[in-house]
Design a protein around this motif. Structure first.
Motif, PDB file in Angstrom:
ATOM      1  N   LEU A 196      -1.375 -69.619 -77.985  1.00 51.45           N
ATOM      2  CA  LEU A 196      -1.636 -70.950 -78.534  1.00 51.45           C
ATOM      3  C   LEU A 196      -2.484 -70.857 -79.798  1.00 51.45           C
ATOM      4  CD1 LEU A 196      -2.348 -73.023 -75.297  1.00 51.45           C
ATOM      5  CD2 LEU A 196      -0.256 -72.955 -76.681  1.00 51.45           C
ATOM      6  N   LEU A 197      -3.429 -69.918 -79.809  1.00 48.75           N
ATOM      7  CA  LEU A 197      -4.288 -69.768 -80.986  1.00 48.75           C
ATOM      8  C   LEU A 197      -3.508 -69.261 -82.195  1.00 48.75           C
ATOM      9  CD1 LEU A 197      -7.485 -68.358 -79.274  1.00 48.75           C
ATOM     10  CD2 LEU A 197      -7.172 -70.632 -80.274  1.00 48.75           C
ATOM     11  N   VAL A 198      -2.596 -68.319 -81.983  1.00 51.20           N
ATOM     12  CA  VAL A 198      -1.807 -67.838 -83.116  1.00 51.20           C
ATOM     13  C   VAL A 198      -0.860 -68.940 -83.589  1.00 51.20           C
ATOM     14  CG1 VAL A 198       0.131 -66.693 -81.937  1.00 51.20           C
ATOM     15  CG2 VAL A 198      -0.679 -65.815 -84.098  1.00 51.20           C
ATOM     16  N   ALA A 199      -0.326 -69.725 -82.668  1.00 55.12           N
ATOM     17  CA  ALA A 199       0.528 -70.849 -83.064  1.00 55.12           C
ATOM     18  C   ALA A 199      -0.279 -71.863 -83.868  1.00 55.12           C
ATOM     19  CB  ALA A 199       1.157 -71.511 -81.836  1.00 55.12           C
ATOM     20  N   PHE A 200      -1.492 -72.165 -83.417  1.00 52.48           N
ATOM     21  CA  PHE A 200      -2.343 -73.101 -84.155  1.00 52.48           C
ATOM     22  C   PHE A 200      -2.631 -72.578 -85.559  1.00 52.48           C
ATOM     23  CE2 PHE A 200      -6.611 -74.410 -85.537  1.00 52.48           C
ATOM     24  CZ  PHE A 200      -6.378 -75.774 -85.691  1.00 52.48           C
TER      25      PHE A 200
ATOM     26  N   GLY B 251      11.046 -78.691 -96.003  1.00 47.09           N
ATOM     27  CA  GLY B 251      10.501 -80.006 -95.698  1.00 47.09           C
ATOM     28  C   GLY B 251       9.864 -80.133 -94.331  1.00 47.09           C
ATOM     29  N   SER B 252       9.546 -79.000 -93.701  1.00 50.20           N
ATOM     30  CA  SER B 252       8.941 -79.064 -92.370  1.00 50.20           C
ATOM     31  C   SER B 252       8.097 -77.825 -92.107  1.00 50.20           C
ATOM     32  CB  SER B 252      10.022 -79.174 -91.289  1.00 50.20           C
ATOM     33  OG  SER B 252       9.433 -79.082 -89.997  1.00 50.20           O
ATOM     34  N   PRO B 253       6.759 -77.973 -92.168  1.00 51.39           N
ATOM     35  CA  PRO B 253       5.908 -76.840 -91.820  1.00 51.39           C
ATOM     36  C   PRO B 253       6.130 -76.364 -90.381  1.00 51.39           C
ATOM     37  CG  PRO B 253       4.614 -78.551 -92.892  1.00 51.39           C
ATOM     38  CD  PRO B 253       5.978 -79.124 -92.627  1.00 51.39           C
TER      39      PRO B 253
ATOM     40  N   THR C 252       0.344 -73.173 -92.480  1.00 53.74           N
ATOM     41  CA  THR C 252       1.621 -73.528 -93.105  1.00 53.74           C
ATOM     42  C   THR C 252       1.586 -74.968 -93.609  1.00 53.74           C
ATOM     43  OG1 THR C 252       2.790 -71.939 -91.710  1.00 53.74           O
ATOM     44  CG2 THR C 252       4.128 -73.650 -92.729  1.00 53.74           C
ATOM     45  N   HIS C 253       0.911 -75.846 -92.881  1.00 54.41           N
ATOM     46  CA  HIS C 253       0.796 -77.249 -93.291  1.00 54.41           C
ATOM     47  C   HIS C 253      -0.281 -77.435 -94.369  1.00 54.41           C
ATOM     48  CE1 HIS C 253       0.633 -81.575 -93.150  1.00 54.41           C
ATOM     49  NE2 HIS C 253      -0.658 -81.504 -92.933  1.00 54.41           N
TER      50      HIS C 253
ATOM     51  N   LEU D  53       3.930 -67.300 -98.012  1.00 53.81           N
ATOM     52  CA  LEU D  53       5.366 -67.287 -97.765  1.00 53.81           C
ATOM     53  C   LEU D  53       5.782 -68.407 -96.810  1.00 53.81           C
ATOM     54  CD1 LEU D  53       6.025 -63.441 -97.362  1.00 53.81           C
ATOM     55  CD2 LEU D  53       6.607 -64.890 -99.331  1.00 53.81           C
ATOM     56  N   ASN D  54       5.047 -68.569 -95.730  1.00 54.54           N
ATOM     57  CA  ASN D  54       5.427 -69.587 -94.753  1.00 54.54           C
ATOM     58  C   ASN D  54       5.176 -70.989 -95.290  1.00 54.54           C
ATOM     59  OD1 ASN D  54       6.776 -69.093 -92.263  1.00 54.54           O
ATOM     60  ND2 ASN D  54       5.231 -70.359 -91.275  1.00 54.54           N
ATOM     61  N   ALA D  55       4.110 -71.159 -96.078  1.00 53.53           N
ATOM     62  CA  ALA D  55       3.865 -72.465 -96.703  1.00 53.53           C
ATOM     63  C   ALA D  55       4.999 -72.806 -97.669  1.00 53.53           C
ATOM     64  CB  ALA D  55       2.530 -72.457 -97.430  1.00 53.53           C
TER      65      ALA D  55
END
Length: 145
Positions: free
Chosen positions: A75-79, A30-32, A85-86, A21-23
């Protein structure tokens, strides 16, 4: 204990869905990175709502005394979210999640073996290592098919 397994099974089911979904959102807009921000905004809102419904804001009162390294989890969940997503639109959701699984097997074994971060110690015996190896082999086999 069964309810814990069911909760984690549901969380496991949700991870590839989250990734897909996020991908798709990241590709559409146009922006992950922007898709990640949207995901975290929705997650923050849901977490705040759950906080107020379950424990109330007083649960946050002990944050000041928490060891600062515990905040690295954010930070790990953000990474994770930003990377999947990217990567997923280019590499495939299945491929991305399968490599995440290999990483989880390795880090979970180390965390359990050494009792890192206050985790319950569960030594890495030969039998456990063989089981983890079989799981990793299973994940690898899915990539060959």
């Amino acid at each position: 204990m069964t309810h814990y397994a069911l909760i984690m099974l549901a969380a496991g089911v949700g991870i590839p869905i989250l990734a897909a979904l996020n991908a798709a959102l990241g590709k559409l807009i146009g922006s992950p990175t922007a898709a990640g921000v949207v995901l975290f905004a929705v997650a923050f809102g849901a977490s705040v709502l759950l906080l107020f419904l379950v424990t109330g804001p007083q649960a946050l009162s002990k944050l000041g005394g928490a060891p600062k390294h515990l905040f690295l989890a954010g930070l790990l969940v953000a990474f994770y979210v930003l990377s999947i997503t990217h990567v997923a639109p280019h590499f495939g959701v299945g491929n991305a999640v399968f490599f995440v699984l290999i990483g989880q097997l390795i880090s979970a074994a180390a965390i359990d073996h050494y009792g890192l971060f206050g985790a319950q110690v569960s030594p890495l015996t030969a039998m456990r290592a063989a089981g983890i190896g079989i799981m990793a082999l299973g994940v690898a086999v899915t990539q060959l098919a």
